[in-house]
Design a protein around this motif. Structure first.
Motif, PDB file in Angstrom:
ATOM      1  N   GLY A 100       8.541  -2.301  -4.028  1.00 19.08           N
ATOM      2  CA  GLY A 100       8.791  -2.964  -5.307  1.00 19.08           C
ATOM      3  C   GLY A 100       7.917  -4.155  -5.581  1.00 19.08           C
ATOM      4  O   GLY A 100       8.136  -4.887  -6.551  1.00 19.08           O
ATOM      5  N   ILE A 101       6.917  -4.405  -4.738  1.00 16.94           N
ATOM      6  CA  ILE A 101       5.984  -5.502  -4.965  1.00 16.94           C
ATOM      7  C   ILE A 101       4.606  -4.918  -5.217  1.00 16.94           C
ATOM      8  O   ILE A 101       4.065  -4.183  -4.387  1.00 16.94           O
ATOM      9  N   GLY A 102       4.038  -5.245  -6.374  1.00 16.47           N
ATOM     10  CA  GLY A 102       2.709  -4.757  -6.683  1.00 16.47           C
ATOM     11  C   GLY A 102       1.632  -5.656  -6.101  1.00 16.47           C
ATOM     12  O   GLY A 102       0.668  -5.194  -5.501  1.00 16.47           O
ATOM     13  N   GLU A 103       1.806  -6.980  -6.282  1.00 10.94           N
ATOM     14  CA  GLU A 103       0.847  -7.952  -5.769  1.00 10.94           C
ATOM     15  C   GLU A 103       1.520  -8.777  -4.682  1.00 10.94           C
ATOM     16  O   GLU A 103       2.561  -9.376  -4.891  1.00 10.94           O
ATOM     17  N   ILE A 104       0.894  -8.809  -3.509  1.00 13.48           N
ATOM     18  CA  ILE A 104       1.474  -9.497  -2.359  1.00 13.48           C
ATOM     19  C   ILE A 104       1.162 -10.979  -2.350  1.00 13.48           C
ATOM     20  O   ILE A 104       1.936 -11.800  -1.871  1.00 13.48           O
ATOM     21  N   GLY A 105       0.020 -11.371  -2.870  1.00 12.20           N
ATOM     22  CA  GLY A 105      -0.380 -12.765  -2.823  1.00 12.20           C
ATOM     23  C   GLY A 105      -1.203 -13.054  -1.571  1.00 12.20           C
ATOM     24  O   GLY A 105      -1.912 -12.189  -1.060  1.00 12.20           O
ATOM     25  N   ASP A 106      -1.075 -14.271  -1.069  1.00 12.24           N
ATOM     26  CA  ASP A 106      -1.926 -14.715   0.035  1.00 12.24           C
ATOM     27  C   ASP A 106      -1.353 -14.421   1.408  1.00 12.24           C
ATOM     28  O   ASP A 106      -2.019 -14.673   2.414  1.00 12.24           O
ATOM     29  N   ASP A 107      -0.132 -13.929   1.498  1.00 12.48           N
ATOM     30  CA  ASP A 107       0.484 -13.691   2.807  1.00 12.48           C
ATOM     31  C   ASP A 107      -0.046 -12.381   3.381  1.00 12.48           C
ATOM     32  O   ASP A 107       0.356 -11.289   2.971  1.00 12.48           O
ATOM     33  N   ILE A 108      -0.972 -12.488   4.340  1.00 13.21           N
ATOM     34  CA  ILE A 108      -1.614 -11.290   4.891  1.00 13.21           C
ATOM     35  C   ILE A 108      -0.655 -10.468   5.749  1.00 13.21           C
ATOM     36  O   ILE A 108      -0.975  -9.344   6.143  1.00 13.21           O
ATOM     37  N   ARG A 109       0.508 -11.006   6.034  1.00 12.03           N
ATOM     38  CA  ARG A 109       1.495 -10.267   6.833  1.00 12.03           C
ATOM     39  C   ARG A 109       2.247  -9.252   5.993  1.00 12.03           C
ATOM     40  O   ARG A 109       2.974  -8.416   6.527  1.00 12.03           O
ATOM     41  N   LEU A 110       2.113  -9.314   4.677  1.00  7.85           N
ATOM     42  CA  LEU A 110       2.847  -8.430   3.774  1.00  7.85           C
ATOM     43  C   LEU A 110       1.919  -7.343   3.229  1.00  7.85           C
ATOM     44  O   LEU A 110       0.749  -7.581   2.930  1.00  7.85           O
ATOM     45  N   THR A 111       2.488  -6.139   3.086  1.00  7.17           N
ATOM     46  CA  THR A 111       1.775  -5.016   2.487  1.00  7.17           C
ATOM     47  C   THR A 111       2.677  -4.365   1.455  1.00  7.17           C
ATOM     48  O   THR A 111       3.868  -4.130   1.718  1.00  7.17           O
ATOM     49  N   ALA A 112       2.145  -4.075   0.280  1.00 14.02           N
ATOM     50  CA  ALA A 112       2.923  -3.370  -0.739  1.00 14.02           C
ATOM     51  C   ALA A 112       3.131  -1.920  -0.299  1.00 14.02           C
ATOM     52  O   ALA A 112       2.186  -1.260   0.155  1.00 14.02           O
ATOM     53  N   PHE A 113       4.365  -1.419  -0.433  1.00 13.40           N
ATOM     54  CA  PHE A 113       4.668  -0.044  -0.024  1.00 13.40           C
ATOM     55  C   PHE A 113       3.769   0.950  -0.749  1.00 13.40           C
ATOM     56  O   PHE A 113       3.255   1.892  -0.139  1.00 13.40           O
ATOM     57  N   ASP A 114       3.595   0.747  -2.052  1.00  9.87           N
ATOM     58  CA  ASP A 114       2.774   1.688  -2.821  1.00  9.87           C
ATOM     59  C   ASP A 114       1.348   1.742  -2.294  1.00  9.87           C
ATOM     60  O   ASP A 114       0.703   2.796  -2.302  1.00  9.87           O
ATOM     61  N   HIS A 115       0.842   0.620  -1.825  1.00 11.12           N
ATOM     62  CA  HIS A 115      -0.510   0.587  -1.250  1.00 11.12           C
ATOM     63  C   HIS A 115      -0.560   1.421   0.028  1.00 11.12           C
ATOM     64  O   HIS A 115      -1.466   2.246   0.211  1.00 11.12           O
ATOM     65  N   ALA A 116       0.418   1.234   0.920  1.00  9.09           N
ATOM     66  CA  ALA A 116       0.431   1.956   2.194  1.00  9.09           C
ATOM     67  C   ALA A 116       0.665   3.445   1.984  1.00  9.09           C
ATOM     68  O   ALA A 116       0.096   4.283   2.694  1.00  9.09           O
ATOM     69  N   ALA A 117       1.524   3.791   0.995  1.00  6.75           N
ATOM     70  CA  ALA A 117       1.868   5.195   0.770  1.00  6.75           C
ATOM     71  C   ALA A 117       0.828   5.931  -0.057  1.00  6.75           C
ATOM     72  O   ALA A 117       1.006   7.111  -0.362  1.00  6.75           O
ATOM     73  N   GLN A 118      -0.274   5.236  -0.421  1.00 10.56           N
ATOM     74  CA  GLN A 118      -1.377   5.890  -1.119  1.00 10.56           C
ATOM     75  C   GLN A 118      -2.671   5.774  -0.309  1.00 10.56           C
ATOM     76  O   GLN A 118      -3.765   5.927  -0.835  1.00 10.56           O
ATOM     77  N   TRP A 119      -2.515   5.545   0.984  1.00 11.41           N
ATOM     78  CA  TRP A 119      -3.658   5.446   1.896  1.00 11.41           C
ATOM     79  C   TRP A 119      -4.343   6.817   2.001  1.00 11.41           C
ATOM     80  O   TRP A 119      -3.688   7.852   1.904  1.00 11.41           O
ATOM     81  N   SER A 120      -5.608   6.786   2.232  1.00 15.99           N
ATOM     82  CA  SER A 120      -6.333   8.049   2.379  1.00 15.99           C
ATOM     83  C   SER A 120      -5.846   8.791   3.613  1.00 15.99           C
ATOM     84  O   SER A 120      -5.794   8.225   4.717  1.00 15.99           O
ATOM     85  N   ALA A 121      -5.488  10.067   3.435  1.00 18.22           N
ATOM     86  CA  ALA A 121      -4.997  10.877   4.548  1.00 18.22           C
ATOM     87  C   ALA A 121      -6.027  11.928   4.963  1.00 18.22           C
ATOM     88  O   ALA A 121      -5.679  12.905   5.637  1.00 18.22           O
ATOM     89  N   ASP A 122      -7.295  11.708   4.577  1.00 18.23           N
ATOM     90  CA  ASP A 122      -8.337  12.662   4.950  1.00 18.23           C
ATOM     91  C   ASP A 122      -8.422  12.774   6.471  1.00 18.23           C
ATOM     92  O   ASP A 122      -8.571  11.772   7.175  1.00 18.23           O
TER      93      ASP A 122
END
Length: 550
Positions: A157-179
């Motif tokens: 539910g977070i599109g932009e994480i900001g400056d906290d490098i410890r956080l990742t948006a779910f949508d970003h991880a679930a659209q990772w390249s699976a090649d």
């Protein structure tokens, strides 16, 4: 798979385990259906205000592959633990499938846990990454400094994480390249899942399960849902998918069988909304814990008000009781198939009305493939009618691999080849198991030992009682007396006269020496996230109230 047969004995004689040497829960619950029927519906999200939303197997495969590839790309080593703190949702399913495919270990935690409870479990499991939402992130931020191993949080539910490098948006991880992604090669004993015990009697422990836990559950699920899948089957449970009951009795087996799973619309359990969901989604197969069923009993004439399509109802987690069993037969037109298991070894006893295995007040008979008995403290098997402890013989595919990094507690769980449960039962002459209660819950009054479940079931049969908890209160004369904590039906006013009426109601239906001699009205009865009454809290309260014994 459970063979067909006219009797349980026929089914048992024809059954044998056939668990592949290579098995991965994530692959088996998505990829096969996605290949043959990518548009087949896997999940249906219900809302009281919008049309249902469907999720296909093709979608689950694609995005679980992508999320699994992200886990691998971000350095998650084999068998690393990943926490999941989410409500029933598509993201929860994707997280489970991806974790298994990546060869990691899922650690589902109930979204209702307070920060301290989350801290204890994440620390015990040495969790590295957590997948959660805004609410879970808020809780974790309170405890993060005490979790040095927790390095990353994936937030739904977070599109932009900001400056906290410890956080990742779910949508970003679930659209990772699976090649080039390939699922991890896992076998039946490869660690897959840590489910924490419910904590009704003490600190929660992490039960570690291998990938074999899913095929191990299939015969039991098919038994209480009478040969699921059948054409048109649709499943639902209000049970949190973080609990073994919600995850292993419904979600994962139904994905494996290709049965759509309904979720959503019930942030807090509401019996009227539950009936509405059942009717609008034409649910055929439901797993409803006893506490939820007792609440549903308060809805007047549900079969007349709602167009239900129920084929089977399974129930477990606590004793169902005769009154609720008879209510379902009269009001819903079917027998509730009660079953039994625990986090460490789930779904080993079951009822099945289609096989004639159904008896009010009983929790069923051993599911084919499982050896279950009631034993004495020395490991010998009790005679019919003799009270003892429920035990399951190893090896068994639903049995845990052990408590995570706690060999001492694991060893204490066994007497020889028997895994003990801490649950007291009696087996009758017909082979049915009758639940009495947890060892800690048994009430000893004047030498008569009684489980709280039958008392509570009797109490909720009173028209003014909504929920009840029964415990033993120390007493000089009787060792213990029965004390009941009662939540009244909405609109009913508490009074001493009502206490007397409830007391007489129980006395007339149970025994003159076993009934609640004390009744206290309360606003709420604390439940675990699995819907079990936390009687330990009431036992401590009753003990504190007791007069000093001389």
């Amino acid at each position: 798979m459970l063979p067909k047969g006219d009797t349980l004995e026929q089914v048992r004689a024809a059954f044998e385990w056939d668990i592949p040497l290579q098995f991965n829960i994530g692959v088996e619950c998505a990829d096969g259906w996605a290949k043959s029927e990518p548009d087949r519906i896997a999940l249906l999200e219900w809302s009281a205000h919008e049309a249902p939303k469907a999720t296909t197997y093709g979608y689950l495969k694609q995005h679980s592959d992508q999320l699994a590839a992200w886990f691998q790309a971000t350095g998650h080593e084999s068998c690393s633990r990943v926490g999941i703190i989410l409500p029933q949702s598509v993201e929860t399913v994707l997280s489970h499938l991806a974790i298994y495919k990546a060869g990691l270990v899922a650690v589902p935690l109930a979204r209702l846990f307070a920060p301290q409870a989350i801290l204890q479990r994440l620390a015990k499991a040495n969790v590295r990454t957590v997948v959660t939402n805004h609410d879970g992130l808020r809780k974790i931020r309170e405890i993060w400094p005490q979790l040095p191993s927790l390095t990353r949080i994936v937030v739904v539910g977070i599109g932009e994480i900001g400056d906290d490098i410890r956080l990742t948006a779910f949508d970003h991880a679930a659209q990772w390249s699976a090649d080039g992604f390939q699922p991890a090669l896992t076998g039946p004993e490869t660690p897959a899942l840590i489910i924490f015990t419910s904590g009704t009697t003490g600190p929660a422990k992490g039960a570690l399960h291998g990938h074999k836990v899913l095929p191990g559950h299939l015969p039991g699920v098919q038994m209480h849902h009478e040969w699921l899948p059948q054409p048109g089957d649709i499943a639902w449970t209000p049970a949190d998918w973080a609990w073994a009951g919600g995850l292993l009795n419904v979600l994962l087996p139904c994905l494996y069988f290709g049965v759509p799973v309904v979720f959503g619309g019930l942030e807090r359990f509401d019996p009227d909304l539950a009936f509405r969901l059942l009717a609008e989604m034409q649910v055929r197969n439901a797993f409803i814990p006893p506490t939820a069923l007792r609440l549903m009993k308060t809805v007047a004439e549900p079969s007349k008000r709602y167009k239900l399509a129920l084929r089977t109802i399974g129930s477990g987690g606590e004793s169902l009781g005769r009154d609720t069993f008879e209510w379902a037969k009269a009001e819903l037109g079917l027998s509730i198939n009660e079953f039994y298991g625990q986090t460490e070894c789930n779904l080993v006893l079951s009822s099945c009305s289609a096989l004639g295995v159904a008896k009010a007040g009983a929790i069923g008979k051993p599911v084919p493939g499982h050896v279950v008995a009631v034993i004495r403290p020395d490991g010998s098997i009790c005679a019919a009618g003799e009270r003892g402890e429920v035990a399951v013989k190893r090896p068994d595919p639903v049995m845990f691999l052990g408590y995570f990094e706690d060999g001492e507690a694991t060893a204490k769980k066994f007497i020889g080849e028997w895994m003990t449960t801490g649950d007291q039962c009696v087996v009758d002459d017909d082979g049915y198991f009758h639940f009495v209660g947890r060892d800690d819950d048994i009430i000893n009054s004047a030498g008569y030992r009684v489980g709280p479940g039958e008392i509570e079931d009797c109490l909720v049969s009173h028209p003014a009682v909504k929920l009840a908890a029964a415990v033993g209160k120390p007493d000089v004369l009787r060792t213990e007396i029965v004390k009941a904590y009662v939540v009244l039906v909405d609109g009913v006013e508490p009074s001493d006269m009502l206490k007397d009426d409830i007391r007489l109601h129980a006395k007339a239906r149970m025994a003159a020496n076993i009934y609640p001699r004390e009744i206290e009205f309360v606003d709420d009865i604390p439940l675990t996230t699995t819907g079990k009454v936390i009687r330990r809290l009431f036992r401590e309260k009753a003990k504190a109230e007791a007069k000093p014994q001389s």
